[in-house]
Design an enzyme around this catalytic site. Structure first.
Site, PDB file in Angstrom:
ATOM      1  N   SER A   1     -13.300   1.509   2.913  1.00  0.00           N
ATOM      2  CA  SER A   1     -12.367   1.222   1.834  1.00  0.00           C
ATOM      3  C   SER A   1     -11.324   2.328   1.718  1.00  0.00           C
ATOM      4  O   SER A   1     -11.646   3.472   1.425  1.00  0.00           O
ATOM      5  CB  SER A   1     -13.105   1.095   0.494  1.00  0.00           C
ATOM      6  OG  SER A   1     -12.168   1.157  -0.563  1.00  0.00           O
TER       7      SER A   1
ATOM      8  N   LYS B   1     -12.507  -8.979  -3.772  1.00  0.00           N
ATOM      9  CA  LYS B   1     -11.053  -8.802  -3.853  1.00  0.00           C
ATOM     10  C   LYS B   1     -10.575  -9.406  -5.178  1.00  0.00           C
ATOM     11  O   LYS B   1     -11.362  -9.556  -6.103  1.00  0.00           O
ATOM     12  CB  LYS B   1     -10.383  -9.448  -2.635  1.00  0.00           C
ATOM     13  CG  LYS B   1     -10.730  -8.747  -1.313  1.00  0.00           C
ATOM     14  CD  LYS B   1     -10.242  -7.315  -1.289  1.00  0.00           C
ATOM     15  CE  LYS B   1     -10.608  -6.615   0.003  1.00  0.00           C
ATOM     16  NZ  LYS B   1     -10.304  -5.185  -0.036  1.00  0.00           N
TER      17      LYS B   1
ATOM     18  N   ASP C   1      -7.030  -8.095   4.504  1.00  0.00           N
ATOM     19  CA  ASP C   1      -6.196  -8.870   3.578  1.00  0.00           C
ATOM     20  C   ASP C   1      -5.647 -10.146   4.228  1.00  0.00           C
ATOM     21  O   ASP C   1      -5.078 -10.998   3.540  1.00  0.00           O
ATOM     22  CB  ASP C   1      -5.037  -8.013   3.064  1.00  0.00           C
ATOM     23  CG  ASP C   1      -5.543  -6.908   2.138  1.00  0.00           C
ATOM     24  OD1 ASP C   1      -6.666  -7.024   1.610  1.00  0.00           O
ATOM     25  OD2 ASP C   1      -4.808  -5.913   1.957  1.00  0.00           O
TER      26      ASP C   1
ATOM     27  N   GLY D   1      -5.594  -3.417  -7.969  1.00  0.00           N
ATOM     28  CA  GLY D   1      -6.797  -2.679  -7.573  1.00  0.00           C
ATOM     29  C   GLY D   1      -6.438  -1.336  -6.960  1.00  0.00           C
ATOM     30  O   GLY D   1      -7.064  -0.308  -7.256  1.00  0.00           O
TER      31      GLY D   1
ATOM     32  N   GLN E   1      -9.108   2.415  -0.549  1.00  0.00           N
ATOM     33  CA  GLN E   1      -8.920   2.756  -1.963  1.00  0.00           C
ATOM     34  C   GLN E   1      -9.892   3.845  -2.373  1.00  0.00           C
ATOM     35  O   GLN E   1      -9.524   4.786  -3.091  1.00  0.00           O
ATOM     36  CB  GLN E   1      -9.091   1.505  -2.827  1.00  0.00           C
ATOM     37  CG  GLN E   1      -7.964   0.502  -2.588  1.00  0.00           C
ATOM     38  CD  GLN E   1      -8.146  -0.797  -3.341  1.00  0.00           C
ATOM     39  OE1 GLN E   1      -9.172  -1.008  -3.987  1.00  0.00           O
ATOM     40  NE2 GLN E   1      -7.164  -1.667  -3.257  1.00  0.00           N
TER      41      GLN E   1
ATOM     42  N   SER F   1       0.840  -1.210   0.000  1.00  0.00           N
ATOM     43  CA  SER F   1       0.000   0.000   0.000  1.00  0.00           C
ATOM     44  C   SER F   1       0.872   1.257   0.000  1.00  0.00           C
ATOM     45  O   SER F   1       0.612   2.214  -0.740  1.00  0.00           O
ATOM     46  CB  SER F   1      -0.897   0.024   1.243  1.00  0.00           C
ATOM     47  OG  SER F   1      -1.823  -1.026   1.196  1.00  0.00           O
TER      48      SER F   1
HETATM   49  C1  S3P Z   1      -5.705  -1.232  -0.010  1.00  0.00           C
HETATM   50  C2  S3P Z   1      -6.942  -1.195   0.552  1.00  0.00           C
HETATM   51  C3  S3P Z   1      -7.766  -2.379   0.805  1.00  0.00           C
HETATM   52  C4  S3P Z   1      -6.932  -3.654   0.724  1.00  0.00           C
HETATM   53  C5  S3P Z   1      -6.039  -3.662  -0.484  1.00  0.00           C
HETATM   54  C6  S3P Z   1      -5.068  -2.494  -0.410  1.00  0.00           C
HETATM   55  C7  S3P Z   1      -4.962   0.031  -0.201  1.00  0.00           C
HETATM   56  O1  S3P Z   1      -8.795  -2.456  -0.164  1.00  0.00           O
HETATM   57  O2  S3P Z   1      -7.778  -4.781   0.713  1.00  0.00           O
HETATM   58  O3  S3P Z   1      -5.303  -4.863  -0.537  1.00  0.00           O
HETATM   59  O4  S3P Z   1      -3.734   0.000  -0.442  1.00  0.00           O
HETATM   60  O5  S3P Z   1      -5.582   1.095  -0.108  1.00  0.00           O
HETATM   61  P1  S3P Z   1     -10.162  -1.609  -0.015  1.00  0.00           P
HETATM   62  O6  S3P Z   1      -9.828  -0.188  -0.052  1.00  0.00           O
HETATM   63  O7  S3P Z   1     -10.990  -2.026  -1.192  1.00  0.00           O
HETATM   64  O8  S3P Z   1     -10.752  -2.027   1.282  1.00  0.00           O
END
Ligand code: S3P
Length: 459
Positions: free
Chosen positions: A192, A367, A340, A121, A194, A24
């Site tokens: 979330s 996921k 995760d 993602g 993200q 991240s």
């Molecule tokens: C992440 C946020 C999480 C996590 C992903 C990494 C990030 O997802 O599951 O592996 O780096 O911001 P979500 O934001 O969809 O919860």
């Protein structure tokens, strides 16, 4: 894609090892370093499939990034920040296999930057926020796996901010045209990071402040890095407020080791009698430490030593010793803080006495793959007593596992969870499509071998 052959583990796991950098934070360091003023230095950056896709995307947008492959799984980067307005370039639609640092690539004029985020993602969702603020159009796309993941969750709030962004049936590819952005007050429905981060990155380009009320304690690496780089971002409980206008300053950062990667070794040591491992410099951001709390509740012995801060993130060495585990039930905030780690936690629960359940974890279904259905299907092949619910799963333990032919379904965390389950089995296990492990943990097999595990790649 290569398969991984894993042998039953008959000896304890022992030793002190370094784990690759946090995925991240590595994504965020590349993106924010690219739009900062000045040259950022990033140490122990993670060269994994996902983060390399983000790196290539930023390079193809004209950002100069110098790579020093100091160690195979911990690189040092120098990023020549371009300031908030990126130049735009032809994009990395084709596979750019050899990483080329090309000075002439910088400041290219382009009409349409097509960016391939592969499986990432975090890469596509965060970059959507950043690209929404640029003065040139872009198309963000990725692998077939990424094209199956929901994008409406970022498209809706970005549109509320004025972004001209269109998804394809709610999924990638995403088409972004330049448009003026304005701040919004967002009440999030899902926890979330993200989504929160996409809105914050767009908020940097917006007129007026952006206020986000979170649904749960999602990871806050974007807020911490933005603050370390001089942005006006404040957190009050579950509310994040960003006031644009302060230019981002370059940063000097050592990326902490990824607790989500460390999780595989922690669970292996917690389940294999007489094991004793120390893992160096693990990031212990409180939004990420759910698994440590859960394993503690289950009876695991984990200790932190040598605590310090890097780039606004708390870090410690972690030592774990084997202890008998017992079952537990989790839901709510703990799940968000360990989202995760749910696949590897499932493996731990198969060795714990009693019935373990996770609920309120429906996010697992969107996921890399449906991590409830696929996990249950593959673990059952190894003898795990697991049943599925719409928003979670239940495991009854302890169970002696059997070796089997299993498949990662091209999901890195499922691949590694199956590899740890295979150490606990009584016959060897073949994990098909295991090459995806390098999407988050390059050197996983070598690291496991270093602490005494027996596993090997098959072509
Ligand atoms: C992440 C946020 C999480 C996590 C992903 C990494 C990030 O997802 O599951 O592996 O780096 O911001 P979500 O934001 O969809 O919860």
């Amino acid at each position: 894609m290569p398969a991984l052959l894993v042998y039953p583990q008959t000896t304890p796991l022992r030793g002190r090892v370094s784990i690759p950098g946090d995925k991240s934070i590595s994504h965020r360091a590349i993106m924010l370093g690219s739009i900062a003023q000045g040259t950022s230095h990033i140490r122990r950056w993670l060269p994994a499939g996902d983060t390399l896709a983000t790196l290539r995307a930023m390079q193809s947008l004209g950002v100069l990034i110098h790579l020093h492959e100091t160690e195979p799984t911990a690189w040092e980067l120098t990023i020549e920040g371009q300031g908030m307005a990126l130049a735009g370039a032809e994009g990395n639609e084709e596979e750019l296999s050899p990483l080329v640092i090309n000075a002439q690539n910088s400041k290219l004029e382009t009409r349409n930057s097509k960016l391939n985020l592969r499986h990432a993602g975090t890469g596509i969702r965060l970059l959507a926020g950043l690209m929404a603020g640029q003065k040139f159009p872009s198309v963000l796309d990725g692998s077939e796996q990424l094209r199956r993941r929901p994008m409406g969750r970022i498209v809706t709030p970005l549109r509320q901010m004025g972004a001209n962004i269109t998804a394809t049936d709610g999924r990638a590819p995403l088409f972004i045209e330049p448009a003026p952005l304005h701040g919004i007050e967002l009440f999030m429905q899902i926890a979330s990071a993200q989504v929160k981060s996409a809105v914050l990155l767009a908020g940097l380009y917006a007129e007026g402040e952006t206020i986000i009320h979170e649904a749960g304690p999602s990871r806050d690496h974007t807020e911490r890095l933005l603050a370390a780089m001089g942005a006006d971002v404040q957190t009050h409980g579950r509310t994040v407020i960003l006031r644009p206008g302060s230019p981002l300053q370059a940063v000097d950062l050592t990326v902490p080791a990824d607790i989500s990667s460390a999780a595989f070794l922690l669970v292996a040591a917690a389940c294999l009698p007489h094991s004793h491992l120390t893992l160096n410099h693990i990031g212990l951001n409180p939004t990420r430490t759910g698994l440590l709390d859960i394993l503690g509740q289950m009876g695991a012995h984990i200790q932190g030593e040598n605590p310090h801060l890097t780039g606004g993130e708390p870090v410690s060495d972690l030592t774990i010793r084997f202890n008998e585990l017992h079952s537990t039930t989790i839901a709510g905030e703990t799940v968000v803080r360990a989202i995760d780690e749910m696949p590897i936690w499932a493996v731990a629960t198969s060795q714990a006495a009693g019935i373990s359940t996770v609920r309120e974890a429906g996010e697992l279904r969107v996921k890399e793959v449906d991590r409830i259905a696929v996990l249950a299907g593959e673990l059952r092949k190894m003898g795990v007593n697991i049943s599925e619910q719409a928003d979670g799963f239940t495991v009854t333990g302890p169970t002696r596992l059997n070796g089997a032919e299993v498949d990662s379904h091209d999901d890195h965390r499922l691949g590694m969870s199956l590899a740890i389950a295979a150490l606990l089995a009584d016959t060897p296990t073949h994990i098909h499509q295991a090459g995806c492990i390098a999407d988050s943990f390059p050197g996983f097999v070598e690291t496991m071998q270093q602490v005494g595990a027996k596993m090997t790649w098959l072509n």
